[in-house]
Design an enzyme around this catalytic site. Structure first.
Site: not given
Ligand code: CU
Length: 647
Positions: A310, A394
């Protein structure tokens, strides 16, 4: 509640107050002019990264006037038609390009995913007859209801694929404007997209499973039910205001001081963290950041390639949220805006990106003495510096805590929506069914903290400390002895270490120059969580690319070029960059200027309770002063206020 912010007027200054202050709007624009004047910005060249090139530590800590320091910016430039990728540094002080290196993507890797890739990929797959046909076979003909995700590809071969700047694309169905697309994965089909040729060059269509139908729209009353009415308000008030001060990016609280930085790639960075103790300024960490994170998934079928870096591939900081008073942060909050840039190098201010506040943290110390009758109680507090970012499905909160007793803690809060797939039915070892026909695969979140430590100065060393019982013998006749085994890590090759919960393993970062009143080196101890490191096979492609994640600890000699745990260019990097390259010279790390790299984070077997939006999961590490002070440094904390009889 108040909002005492560092506002965009501060982030737009042409001349920042300090060499470590984040790059400003004016500076980004000035740098862009220099890059353009050098002929590096011909259309269609885009910025895949743009940020401050921090001066080397020696320059900052030296005696030179910070106002005269050379301000530099670094940009990663990608030509969207040719793929030509340039890593360039410009000097704002000297008004010139300092360096411009052309990457060889086969060995260097590709530049990060850029904003426009998201739009481009959506258009590319929807225009592809093969992909449309595969969707039509699944009964999906309304392109306006399909969402395409550009997912970083890794390096899995064949070589013909790897030489491309590519993403793999999975699709989700969003039936209506407010529908949660993540709940409706179209499984079994992936489009492999060449971002330079702007076409689908391969379709992997392995199997068909029904698109899971149950709504995941947690914001829809029909899904969540009516809001509960039984929670009464909690108000945090500090009638005299908070106890910290913020002067530009310089934050002071109690004995702590530090400078706050922000970067499109690493997000929040903290600089020159220091304790004022014994009448002097005592540095602890020169620079702290989460320099990389990787989320490798553990389903070996069709999605074997899912591993997202990320930070290095998507740039965590760029996706920082604007935080809201009363929602994201409670109490007396000071916010700082952050400035990042878009694909064209134009600055964009993220209001309220960084949150600074103070929290009560329960009991600091307490004792009721059976002999002298004294009953004393003190309350712990912490200073919190944090930001939140959304990378795809996320959301991650990055929190740094500073306590009255000298403890430092880093905590990551993981929330958002699981990355899901269709559930094949029956027993499936690699995923959990979280809604009918919907599965979430096991994965890890492995973060890499880069801690450029300066415990009472630059001369530091690291000791590994294990505890164990001791066998019965002449010195231990009743077998009750407990001993510490201390092993000095003296070379880089020796300092790739795993945590060991059964031995209570910690790592002590000691000063080799300063001692406490007992003649022992002053130190800070790193307490790891001892969760598993990267579980992929050592021969797996991701193990080479995420080598930093194969151990909990690394120690390297400070080098200003060693910034990112998986290397500067992570996207499609074939492996070996970052930590393995940093330690290749096997330098001496004993009593010198060192950097401690710590891997941590959970192995996440999703639970049904993680769906459709995940309650925060926590991970992190703690740094505790260990003989850094000569005794409990909080004896002078006064008793709490008027409600407490000890006061
Ligand atoms: Cu996770």
């Amino acid at each position: 509640m108040t909002d005492t912010a560092v506002r965009s007027d501060e982030t737009s200054r042409a001349h920042p107050a300090h060499p470590l202050d984040p790059a400003t709007t004016a500076e980004y624009l000035a740098g862009r002019e220099i890059i353009a004047a050098a002929g590096l910005l011909a259309e269609p060249v885009r910025f895949a990264y743009y940020g401050l090139e921090e001066p080397p530590k020696g320059d900052v800590l030296g005696d030179a006037d910070p106002k005269t320091a050379d301000r530099r910016l670094r940009a990663f430039l990608i030509n969207l038609d040719t793929g030509e990728s340039i890593d360039t540094v410009v000097s704002l002080t000297d008004q010139k390009v300092v360096s411009a290196r052309r990457l060889d993507p086969r060995t260097d890797g590709q530049l990060p995913i850029i904003d426009s890739d998201f739009v481009a990929v959506d258009e590319i797959v929807k225009a592809d007859p093969g992909w449309r046909a595969a969707m039509a076979r699944r009964g999906l003909t309304d392109m306006s209801k399909l969402r395409a995700c550009p997912l970083t590809a890794g390096v899995f071969g064949p070589a013909d694929d790897d030489r491309r700047r590519m993403v793999r694309v999975l699709a989700f169905v969003q039936a209506s404007e407010h529908d949660l697309a993540w709940a409706h994965p179209v499984d079994g089909i992936a489009a492999y997209v060449d971002l330079i040729e702007k076409k689908v060059f391969k379709i992997v269509d392995e199997f068909e499973l029904p698109v899971p139908a149950e709504s995941g729209d947690y914001d829809d009353e029909a899904v969540r039910g009516p809001h509960r009415t039984t929670l009464r308000p909690i108000e945090i008030t500090q009638p005299e205001g908070p106890s910290f001060t913020l002067d530009g990016h310089l934050l002071r609280w109690q004995d702590w001081s530090m400078r706050i930085g922000f970067d499109a790639r690493e997000g929040l960075t903290l600089h020159q963290i220091s304790q004022h103790a014994d009448g002097r300024e005592r540095p602890v960490i020169y620079r702290a950041s989460i320099a990389e994170m990787v989320v490798p998934y553990g389903d070996p079928r069709f999605r074997y390639w899912q591993s997202y870096f990320d930070t290095g591939e998507y740039l965590c900081g760029k996706w920082a949220n604007s935080l809201e008073l009363g929602c994201d942060c409670l109490g007396e909050i000071a916010y700082l805006d952050a400035t990042v840039t878009d694909d064209t190098g134009q600055p964009r201010t993220i209001p309220n990106a960084i949150c600074v506040h103070e929290e009560d943290f329960g009991i600091l110390w307490k004792h009721t003495d059976i002999f002298n009758g004294s009953a004393q109680s003190r309350r712990q507090r912490r200073l919190v510096v944090s930001y939140f970012t959304t990378v795809g499905n996320y959301d991650y909160g990055f929190y740094w805590y500073f306590y009255l007793d000298g403890t430092i803690e880093c905590e990551i809060k993981m929330t958002g929506v699981l990355f899901v797939q269709a559930h094949p039915g029956g027993e499936h070892a690699y995923s959990t069914e979280v809604a009918p026909g919907l599965a979430a695969a096991v994965h890890q979140h492995l973060f890499s903290a880069r801690l450029d430590v300066t415990v009472d100065g630059l001369a530091n060393a690291v000791e590994e400390v294990d505890v164990s019982g001791h066998p019965i013998g002449p010195d231990n006749p009743y077998g009750n002895a407990i001993v510490q085994t201390v092993t000095r890590l003296t070379r880089e090759s020796q300092a790739g270490r795993r945590a060991d919960g059964a031995r209570g393993r910690t790592w002590r970062i000691i000063s080799t120059e300063h001692e406490n009143r007992f003649g022992r080196p002053v130190s800070y101890t790193l307490y790891p969580e001892s969760a598993p490191v990267l579980l992929a096979d050592p021969a797996a492609p991701v193990s080479a690319r995420a080598a930093f994640a194969t151990n909990h600890l690394w120690v390297t000699r400070y080098d200003p070029a060693h910034r990112y745990s998986a290397g500067d260019f992570v996207n499609q990097n074939p492996g070996g960059a970052g930590i393995p390259a940093f330690i290749a010279g096997d330098k001496d790390i004993d009593g010198t200027d060192i950097v401690v790299w710590h891997t941590f984070g959970p192995t996440h077997f999703p639970r049904p309770e993680d769906w459709p939006v995940m309650p925060v999961a926590h991970c992190g590490f703690t740094l505790k002063p260990t003989g850094f002070f000569d005794r409990n440094p909080t004896l002078d904390v006064p008793p709490p206020g008027r409600h407490c009889s000890a006061g």
